[in-house]
Design an enzyme around this catalytic site. Structure first.
Site, PDB file in Angstrom:
ATOM      1  CD  GLN B 259      -2.366  -1.004  -0.207  1.00  0.00           C
ATOM      2  OE1 GLN B 259      -3.843  -0.050  -0.448  1.00  0.00           O
ATOM      3  NE2 GLN B 259      -2.923  -1.809  -0.534  1.00  0.00           N
ATOM      4  CG  HIS B 262      -0.784   2.244  -4.332  1.00  0.00           C
ATOM      5  ND1 HIS B 262      -1.173   1.802  -5.629  1.00  0.00           N
ATOM      6  CD2 HIS B 262      -1.819   0.737  -4.158  1.00  0.00           C
ATOM      7  CE1 HIS B 262      -1.787   0.631  -5.958  1.00  0.00           C
ATOM      8  NE2 HIS B 262      -1.811  -0.082  -4.985  1.00  0.00           N
ATOM      9  CD  GLU B 327      -9.430   0.745  -1.049  1.00  0.00           C
ATOM     10  OE1 GLU B 327      -7.794   1.128  -0.474  1.00  0.00           O
ATOM     11  OE2 GLU B 327      -8.526   0.683  -1.954  1.00  0.00           O
ATOM     12  CG  HIS B 328      -6.848  -3.280   0.268  1.00  0.00           C
ATOM     13  ND1 HIS B 328      -6.558  -1.647   0.248  1.00  0.00           N
ATOM     14  CD2 HIS B 328      -7.149  -3.802  -0.495  1.00  0.00           C
ATOM     15  CE1 HIS B 328      -6.800  -1.893  -0.858  1.00  0.00           C
ATOM     16  NE2 HIS B 328      -7.257  -2.976  -1.289  1.00  0.00           N
ATOM     17  CG  ASP B 361      -3.594  -4.615  -5.253  1.00  0.00           C
ATOM     18  OD1 ASP B 361      -5.060  -4.064  -4.840  1.00  0.00           O
ATOM     19  OD2 ASP B 361      -2.785  -4.743  -4.934  1.00  0.00           O
ATOM     20  CG  HIS B 420     -52.050  10.192  -4.679  1.00  0.00           C
ATOM     21  ND1 HIS B 420     -52.257  11.445  -5.181  1.00  0.00           N
ATOM     22  CD2 HIS B 420     -51.429   9.246  -4.427  1.00  0.00           C
ATOM     23  CE1 HIS B 420     -50.072  11.782  -4.948  1.00  0.00           C
ATOM     24  NE2 HIS B 420     -49.749  10.445  -5.113  1.00  0.00           N
TER      25      HIS B 420
END
Lengths: 436, 436
Positions: B259, B262, B327-328, B361, B420
């Site tokens: 990570q 990145h 996230e992970h 990934d 209605h």
């Protein structure tokens, strides 16, 4: 008078495109004001909420009176007639049964390389539901928002509902009680959305906010999106009725007026293969408008946005309907069910003359929160899916990693992400030394 | 050096809350520029797109060269090695198989009052996929976005990918070809998003736009939302590893660095029940950083946002993980699968030491587009669900309407929506006269 279009007219495509593109809503630009309100609530919490409620709703609250007590809720609910309560309970039972079927399944399997894969659904922990005050304070909307959340398993469900001048709608509280809502706060506007998203001393923050509201509420929802999840930003309501001449024009007229009476920006469209039937419906609308309670609204909507489109055949009707991607689609033709299967883009379909759209607003079971303004092309109505989320699962064995790891390593290399590749390689090397 | 926290420290809660709230991304405010770009593309179409591409990408296009021809795609794909192609194809096969299982079922049933209810899923007609150019031009992202769309049944799938100075990534085109993408345009930025949303003479408009991008792309997606659907606005990537001391510190270090490499804003967190093991992982990270190609990025990320949290037991680890909503989430403990079942909020879980996150990934099968910045509390990763939508169905019989119509009429009355109620009443009256 609504517009009249006919697919055989030379200018049809131009006029139909104009109809599709008609801007029905002038949203005032309140973003700047809303940004200030949110910042104020984030900075000062309860004090800001109380001050803004005093200013906008002419209601003086304290942290202790912000939330309806159980005694207050019970007292308001006691004002509801047995018949109204029974109607709400029947609606709730039917909405609950429909939405319970929407719950998706978890899955987990082992594939041919020995990798175990799957997913698991879990509910949002806490959700907030915005309920408008005043005219548009609809108990049916409370049921339609709260029940899917509770069916999904949301642990804590809070409602915010403004009570301008302290006036409360007992039916809203009754609907909340029937739906199993956990907390009800007498606040509204952008300040209520901010309180739900960021929390105050009195109101714990939620993870997701749903429910309709005015321009301030919509702008606030857009702004807090990301910090919390939100549902769609709904525009004015719309209906498309596809009907042949084997219908009572008065029934169709009333279905069109069911939308038109909502809002001057609502849109009611009729597509028919018989121009004379279209004229008969228009005449029936005129007649009903004479006595309709909300005729001022309905007249404006029907005049400004209503249209009757005559087609050569029902295949044309379906094609036009998909271009409109209506929120509500009512199909009143001989082969209504067959025709409904040919439709690709619609929020909800009501099949056959015995299914007035109003049934879907209250009691049918499906949700009445539906995609407007052609967004049925890419989105769905509210459902349990809005209150759950999916966690994907992966579990490799040494054998599975040996089978697919080298490809991952190669792709990591091609993307110049060396550590990604090394994290796989380190494990593959251990396998090669046999030391697993 | 990352931060070290221990749940037994007096200041743990303060420091953990600060860690949760750390602002990792400074999004420049480009909204004003993006608004102008979108207005320009809406007004001038192709001409605006061409002018902006010349300005930002130093690439001169014409309406004829905006789109990659089949010959150009084939020529670029011919540059891809057999091994890279095979890796992409294996990944595509596995991603396709996983996502095919996500397709939900239609349903239709008749309930106890004789009402037929149900829903039907249909694909979005046309989708656009944004693929970044330059450094972050990842062929794996093309597969992860395009395959769910095609599995969902999207008829027309268009890619926009900027090619600054005319430089193309052959692997991106190869991934697009393998995934079955229909059109590829060599444009990017807010102008590409605007072209997809509103259409130009050359590019037909789409209904949904997905895919990652820089601040301009994110702002453009926010602005066109409503006109078209969009996926999430992703923030910088993050991983949480929960590991006991029965792991190779180097494996865990590499997973954390996957990570960190990145993006300087990425976040890598380790939770362990053994402080000494945590130190061993930190040492392993330091060692790997010495030789890592992207060490400048990884060092900044690990220093500014990395953390090692020591807990008393794994139950504490799960509770902290749910507050992080990562996230992970990688779980490397003796009872990893059991522990994973206790987790409520996570985008993706990787179970056991043989499942490095990098597998997810590229090649595992589940999607790598996942909710960041704690949004796993309320949202899910990309899936086929992002490319389909649900139409609800209702069909009443006279008997069903007689059973539930009166309650709808009553609720309509309570909401002062007379038409209605009348739309139901007109039909009920017909029933009462027996003329059905």
């Amino acid at each position: 008078m609504p517009q009249f279009l006919n697919t055989s007219d030379a200018d049809f495509e131009t006029r139909f495109t104009a109809l599709l593109g008609a801007k029905r809503e002038d949203s005032p630009d309140v973003d700047h004001i809303v940004a200030e309100i949110i910042a104020d609530v984030r900075a000062r919490g309860d004090a800001a909420v109380i001050e803004l409620t005093s200013k906008f709703d002419r209601l003086d609250l304290t942290p202790d009176t912000m939330r309806f007590s159980q005694a207050e809720i019970d007292a308001e609910c006691a004002k509801v007639s047995d018949a109204d309560r029974a109607a709400l309970e029947l609606a709730a039972t039917r909405i609950r049964a429909y939405h319970a079927r929407q719950m998706p399944s978890d899955d987990m399997w082992t594939d041919e390389v020995g990798a175990t894969l799957g997913w698991r659904w879990t509910p949002v922990s806490a959700a907030g539901l915005y309920v408008p005050g005043g005219l548009a304070s609809y108990p049916s909307s409370v049921l339609m928002n709260a029940i899917p959340a509770k069916v999904a398993g949301v642990g804590r469900l809070a409602i915010v509902v403004p009570t301008p001048d302290g006036i409360t709608n007992p039916l809203v509280l009754m609907a909340a009680k029937i739906a199993g809502v956990d907390e009800i706060y007498r606040i509204g506007g952008a300040q209520a959305v901010a309180a739900l998203a960021y929390g105050t001393d009195t109101i714990a923050p939620v993870d997701k906010i749903t429910g309709p509201g005015n321009a301030f509420v919509a702008a606030a929802k857009r702004r807090v999106f990301g910090k919390v999840g939100i549902d769609m930003i709904a525009g004015p309501s719309e209906i498309l009725v596809i009907a042949d001449n084997d219908n009572d024009p008065d029934w169709i007229a009333l279905d069109l007026l069911s939308q038109a009476e909502h809002d001057e920006s609502a849109q009611s469209l009729l597509i028919t293969d018989d121009a004379a039937f279209g004229q008969a419906v228009v005449a029936a609308v005129e007649k009903r408008l004479e006595t309709l309670e909300r005729r001022a609204i309905a007249i404006a909507s029907w005049r400004d946005f209503g249209a009757v489109i005559t087609v050569a055949n029902m295949a044309e009707a379906v094609a036009l309907s998909d271009r409109i991607a209506p929120e509500h689609l009512e199909i009143c033709t001989a082969d209504a069910e067959n025709l409904s299967n040919q439709v690709t883009h619609a929020g909800a379909i009501f099949i056959g003359g015995w299914t007035p759209e109003a049934i879907g607003d209250y009691i049918g079971g499906p949700n009445h929160v539906l995609p407007t303004a052609r967004s049925a092309r890419f989105s769905s109505g509210l459902s349990v899916m809005d209150f759950i989320k999916r966690t994907t699962l992966s579990k490799m064995t040494p054998k599975a990693l040996a089978a697919i790891g080298p490809a991952a390593e190669r792709l990591a290399k091609s993307e110049s992400l060396q550590a990604h590749g090394l994290s796989v390689r380190a494990r593959l090397d251990r396998l090669n030394t046999g030391d697993t």
